[in-house]
Design a protein around this motif. Structure first.
Motif, PDB file in Angstrom:
ATOM      1  N   THR A 100       5.409   4.429 -10.168  1.00  0.00           N
ATOM      2  CA  THR A 100       6.112   3.787 -11.278  1.00  0.00           C
ATOM      3  C   THR A 100       7.117   2.758 -10.769  1.00  0.00           C
ATOM      4  O   THR A 100       7.218   1.644 -11.300  1.00  0.00           O
ATOM      5  N   LEU A 101       7.860   3.118  -9.724  1.00  0.00           N
ATOM      6  CA  LEU A 101       8.852   2.207  -9.164  1.00  0.00           C
ATOM      7  C   LEU A 101       8.188   0.939  -8.630  1.00  0.00           C
ATOM      8  O   LEU A 101       8.658  -0.177  -8.887  1.00  0.00           O
ATOM      9  N   ILE A 102       7.101   1.108  -7.881  1.00  0.00           N
ATOM     10  CA  ILE A 102       6.422  -0.049  -7.292  1.00  0.00           C
ATOM     11  C   ILE A 102       5.786  -0.901  -8.381  1.00  0.00           C
ATOM     12  O   ILE A 102       5.909  -2.135  -8.380  1.00  0.00           O
ATOM     13  N   ARG A 103       5.111  -0.256  -9.322  1.00  0.00           N
ATOM     14  CA  ARG A 103       4.472  -1.005 -10.410  1.00  0.00           C
ATOM     15  C   ARG A 103       5.489  -1.847 -11.163  1.00  0.00           C
ATOM     16  O   ARG A 103       5.253  -3.028 -11.427  1.00  0.00           O
ATOM     17  N   ASP A 104       6.623  -1.252 -11.512  1.00  0.00           N
ATOM     18  CA  ASP A 104       7.633  -1.992 -12.268  1.00  0.00           C
ATOM     19  C   ASP A 104       8.192  -3.160 -11.456  1.00  0.00           C
ATOM     20  O   ASP A 104       8.429  -4.245 -11.995  1.00  0.00           O
ATOM     21  N   CYS A 105       8.383  -2.941 -10.168  1.00  0.00           N
ATOM     22  CA  CYS A 105       8.903  -4.004  -9.305  1.00  0.00           C
ATOM     23  C   CYS A 105       7.913  -5.158  -9.225  1.00  0.00           C
ATOM     24  O   CYS A 105       8.290  -6.326  -9.370  1.00  0.00           O
ATOM     25  N   VAL A 106       6.647  -4.853  -9.019  1.00  0.00           N
ATOM     26  CA  VAL A 106       5.620  -5.881  -8.890  1.00  0.00           C
ATOM     27  C   VAL A 106       5.421  -6.623 -10.207  1.00  0.00           C
ATOM     28  O   VAL A 106       5.328  -7.856 -10.250  1.00  0.00           O
ATOM     29  N   TYR A 107       5.373  -5.893 -11.313  1.00  0.00           N
ATOM     30  CA  TYR A 107       5.151  -6.526 -12.610  1.00  0.00           C
ATOM     31  C   TYR A 107       6.366  -7.367 -13.029  1.00  0.00           C
ATOM     32  O   TYR A 107       6.210  -8.453 -13.576  1.00  0.00           O
ATOM     33  N   TYR A 136       0.828  -1.203   0.000  1.00  0.00           N
ATOM     34  CA  TYR A 136       0.000   0.000   0.000  1.00  0.00           C
ATOM     35  C   TYR A 136       0.865   1.257   0.000  1.00  0.00           C
ATOM     36  O   TYR A 136       2.013   1.262   0.449  1.00  0.00           O
ATOM     37  N   VAL A 137       0.271   2.328  -0.515  1.00  0.00           N
ATOM     38  CA  VAL A 137       0.869   3.657  -0.464  1.00  0.00           C
ATOM     39  C   VAL A 137      -0.158   4.580   0.169  1.00  0.00           C
ATOM     40  O   VAL A 137      -1.286   4.702  -0.324  1.00  0.00           O
ATOM     41  N   LEU A 138       0.223   5.209   1.280  1.00  0.00           N
ATOM     42  CA  LEU A 138      -0.667   6.121   1.994  1.00  0.00           C
ATOM     43  C   LEU A 138      -0.077   7.529   2.001  1.00  0.00           C
ATOM     44  O   LEU A 138       1.140   7.706   1.946  1.00  0.00           O
ATOM     45  N   SER A 139      -0.954   8.511   2.089  1.00  0.00           N
ATOM     46  CA  SER A 139      -0.502   9.894   2.273  1.00  0.00           C
ATOM     47  C   SER A 139      -1.675  10.716   2.765  1.00  0.00           C
ATOM     48  O   SER A 139      -2.817  10.236   2.791  1.00  0.00           O
ATOM     49  N   THR A 140      -1.416  11.944   3.134  1.00  0.00           N
ATOM     50  CA  THR A 140      -2.476  12.889   3.467  1.00  0.00           C
ATOM     51  C   THR A 140      -2.537  13.940   2.367  1.00  0.00           C
ATOM     52  O   THR A 140      -1.575  14.149   1.624  1.00  0.00           O
ATOM     53  N   ARG A 141      -3.662  14.599   2.262  1.00  0.00           N
ATOM     54  CA  ARG A 141      -3.828  15.635   1.248  1.00  0.00           C
ATOM     55  C   ARG A 141      -2.876  16.796   1.502  1.00  0.00           C
ATOM     56  O   ARG A 141      -2.385  17.434   0.576  1.00  0.00           O
ATOM     57  N   GLU A 142      -2.582  17.080   2.768  1.00  0.00           N
ATOM     58  CA  GLU A 142      -1.739  18.214   3.126  1.00  0.00           C
ATOM     59  C   GLU A 142      -0.265  17.950   2.839  1.00  0.00           C
ATOM     60  O   GLU A 142       0.503  18.878   2.613  1.00  0.00           O
ATOM     61  N   HIS A 143       0.151  16.667   2.865  1.00  0.00           N
ATOM     62  CA  HIS A 143       1.556  16.324   2.623  1.00  0.00           C
ATOM     63  C   HIS A 143       1.626  15.191   1.592  1.00  0.00           C
ATOM     64  O   HIS A 143       1.979  14.055   1.929  1.00  0.00           O
ATOM     65  N   PRO A 144       1.312  15.481   0.341  1.00  0.00           N
ATOM     66  CA  PRO A 144       1.211  14.423  -0.676  1.00  0.00           C
ATOM     67  C   PRO A 144       2.530  13.751  -1.026  1.00  0.00           C
ATOM     68  O   PRO A 144       2.529  12.648  -1.563  1.00  0.00           O
ATOM     69  N   ARG A 145       3.669  14.401  -0.721  1.00  0.00           N
ATOM     70  CA  ARG A 145       4.968  13.795  -1.018  1.00  0.00           C
ATOM     71  C   ARG A 145       5.455  12.864   0.081  1.00  0.00           C
ATOM     72  O   ARG A 145       6.340  12.038  -0.150  1.00  0.00           O
ATOM     73  N   MET A 146       4.918  13.004   1.266  1.00  0.00           N
ATOM     74  CA  MET A 146       5.352  12.171   2.379  1.00  0.00           C
ATOM     75  C   MET A 146       4.532  10.883   2.353  1.00  0.00           C
ATOM     76  O   MET A 146       3.414  10.824   2.874  1.00  0.00           O
ATOM     77  N   LEU A 147       5.077   9.850   1.752  1.00  0.00           N
ATOM     78  CA  LEU A 147       4.346   8.613   1.517  1.00  0.00           C
ATOM     79  C   LEU A 147       4.724   7.539   2.516  1.00  0.00           C
ATOM     80  O   LEU A 147       5.907   7.334   2.803  1.00  0.00           O
ATOM     81  N   LYS A 148       3.724   6.869   3.034  1.00  0.00           N
ATOM     82  CA  LYS A 148       3.967   5.672   3.850  1.00  0.00           C
ATOM     83  C   LYS A 148       3.760   4.484   2.935  1.00  0.00           C
ATOM     84  O   LYS A 148       2.677   4.296   2.375  1.00  0.00           O
ATOM     85  N   GLU A 206       7.739  12.041  -4.916  1.00  0.00           N
ATOM     86  CA  GLU A 206       6.494  12.296  -5.628  1.00  0.00           C
ATOM     87  C   GLU A 206       5.732  10.988  -5.823  1.00  0.00           C
ATOM     88  O   GLU A 206       6.327   9.944  -6.126  1.00  0.00           O
ATOM     89  N   PHE A 207       4.421  11.046  -5.667  1.00  0.00           N
ATOM     90  CA  PHE A 207       3.617   9.840  -5.775  1.00  0.00           C
ATOM     91  C   PHE A 207       3.798   9.165  -7.127  1.00  0.00           C
ATOM     92  O   PHE A 207       3.934   7.943  -7.210  1.00  0.00           O
ATOM     93  N   ARG A 208       3.798   9.939  -8.216  1.00  0.00           N
ATOM     94  CA  ARG A 208       3.916   9.324  -9.544  1.00  0.00           C
ATOM     95  C   ARG A 208       5.231   8.560  -9.700  1.00  0.00           C
ATOM     96  O   ARG A 208       5.273   7.519 -10.368  1.00  0.00           O
ATOM     97  N   TYR A 212      -4.891   9.568   7.070  1.00  0.00           N
ATOM     98  CA  TYR A 212      -4.229   9.062   5.876  1.00  0.00           C
ATOM     99  C   TYR A 212      -5.263   8.443   4.949  1.00  0.00           C
ATOM    100  O   TYR A 212      -6.248   7.844   5.389  1.00  0.00           O
ATOM    101  N   GLY A 213      -5.023   8.598   3.655  1.00  0.00           N
ATOM    102  CA  GLY A 213      -5.850   7.970   2.640  1.00  0.00           C
ATOM    103  C   GLY A 213      -5.012   7.001   1.834  1.00  0.00           C
ATOM    104  O   GLY A 213      -3.784   7.014   1.896  1.00  0.00           O
ATOM    105  N   VAL A 214      -5.685   6.147   1.075  1.00  0.00           N
ATOM    106  CA  VAL A 214      -5.004   5.124   0.291  1.00  0.00           C
ATOM    107  C   VAL A 214      -4.795   5.642  -1.124  1.00  0.00           C
ATOM    108  O   VAL A 214      -5.752   5.842  -1.864  1.00  0.00           O
ATOM    109  N   ARG A 215      -3.546   5.841  -1.494  1.00  0.00           N
ATOM    110  CA  ARG A 215      -3.235   6.330  -2.829  1.00  0.00           C
ATOM    111  C   ARG A 215      -3.145   5.188  -3.837  1.00  0.00           C
ATOM    112  O   ARG A 215      -3.480   5.359  -5.007  1.00  0.00           O
ATOM    113  N   ALA A 216      -2.657   4.031  -3.414  1.00  0.00           N
ATOM    114  CA  ALA A 216      -2.520   2.894  -4.326  1.00  0.00           C
ATOM    115  C   ALA A 216      -2.382   1.607  -3.531  1.00  0.00           C
ATOM    116  O   ALA A 216      -1.908   1.615  -2.398  1.00  0.00           O
ATOM    117  N   VAL A 217      -2.810   0.506  -4.142  1.00  0.00           N
ATOM    118  CA  VAL A 217      -2.703  -0.819  -3.537  1.00  0.00           C
ATOM    119  C   VAL A 217      -2.376  -1.827  -4.628  1.00  0.00           C
ATOM    120  O   VAL A 217      -2.910  -1.747  -5.735  1.00  0.00           O
TER     121      VAL A 217
END
Length: 231
Positions: free
Chosen positions: A218-225, A138-150, A212-214, A175-180
Motif C-alpha cells: 500500500t505504501l509503495i503503490r500510493d507513493c508511485v501513483y 521490486y519487493v522480494l521475500s521468501t516463503r519462510e520469512h514473508p515479513r522480511m522484505l527486500k 507486513e507485505f500488504r 527469494y521470490g518476487v512479491r511485487a514490481v
C-alpha cells in the motif's frame, strides 16, 4: 534439512502444454484484431479472451506462483496497463456475443492503448523487450520469512537482480518476487520509499524491512501513483 524449492514466488516455470494453450489463445486474439481492422466479420472464441484476460489479471494482481514469469513473457508492462488490458478483454465478451460493433471497438481501442497488441505479438513470437527509459521497484521475500522484505530498484531486468541475490553466499531459500512497479526515475523513487519505510528498516546499510507485505504494498503503490511515475 533438505531444501527442494528451486524458485521463489512468482517465478514458477510453466508447463509446455499450458504455454501452448496460452500462445494459441494469444494468436487468436491477434487474429481477431487484424480481421476487425480489415473489415472481416469474424469472432474470437470467448475462452481465448478468458485465457488472455487471465494472463493480464495475474500480472496486475501479482498473486500467482507464475505471475512474474508471465509478466516477463508479456514484455514487463506496468501494473495499470495490465489492469487496463484485462478490463478491456473482459469488456469485449458481451459486445462480441451480441454483435455490438461500436462497443467492441471501444474495448479494442482501450486494449491497444494499453500496449496489448505489441505485448501479445511478442508473447506469440517468444520474445519480450524491456520497457524503455524505465526502471523497476521490486519487493522480494521468501516463503519462510514473508515479513522480511527486500525493497529496492534495478535498471536491469528484475530476473537478473533476483538471480544475483539468490547466488549470494548464505542464501539457502530462494527469494521470490512479491511485487514490481515499472517507473520512471526509479532511483529517486527508491530513495523516497526508503525514507518512508525508515521505521521498518532492519539495518541502515541494508535494504531489508520488517513489515507486513500488504502494508508495504500500500505504501509503495500510493507513493508511485501520487508521483505519477508508473509506466
Amino acid at each position: 534439512m533438505r531444501i527442494a524449492q528451486k524458485w521463489g514466488f512468482g517465478m514458477a516455470s510453466i508447463k509446455p502444454e499450458v504455454q501452448q494453450q496460452r500462445v494459441r489463445a494469444a494468436a487468436a486474439v491477434l487474429r481477431f484484431r487484424e480481421d476487425r481492422q480489415g473489415g472481416a466479420a469474424t469472432t474470437t472464441p470467448q475462452e481465448d479472451l478468458s485465457v488472455i484476460r487471465g494472463l493480464y489479471s495475474r500480472c496486475h494482481r501479482q498473486d500467482q506462483w507464475d505471475w512474474f514469469t508471465v509478466w516477463q513473457q508479456l514484455g514487463r508492462p506496468g501494473r495499470m496497463r495490465c489492469q487496463q488490458a484485462a478490463n478491456a478483454l473482459a469488456g469485449l465478451r458481451t459486445p462480441i456475443r451480441d454483435g455490438a460493433s461500436s462497443s467492441a471497438a471501444a474495448q479494442v481501442a482501450s486494449f491497444l492503448s494499453a500496449g496489448g497488441e505489441t505485448q501479445l505479438a511478442g508473447f506469440v513470437a517468444g520474445r519480450s523487450s524491456q520497457t524503455q527509459d524505465a526502471g523497476y521497484i521490486y519487493v522480494l521475500s521468501t516463503r519462510e520469512h514473508p515479513r522480511m522484505l527486500k525493497i529496492g530498484y534495478t535498471g536491469r531486468s528484475v530476473e537478473e537482480r533476483v538471480k544475483e541475490i539468490n547466488r549470494a553466499t548464505g542464501v539457502l531459500i530462494p527469494y521470490g518476487v512479491r511485487a514490481v512497479w515499472v517507473v520512471a526515475r526509479a532511483r529517486s523513487v527508491e530513495a523516497e520509499l526508503h525514507a518512508r519505510l525508515a521505521p521498518y528498516r532492519v539495518r541502515a546499510d541494508r535494504q531489508f524491512f520488517d513489515i507486513e507485505f500488504r502494508d508495504a504494498f500500500t505504501l509503495i503503490r500510493d507513493c508511485v501513483y501520487d508521483s505519477r511515475r508508473e509506466r
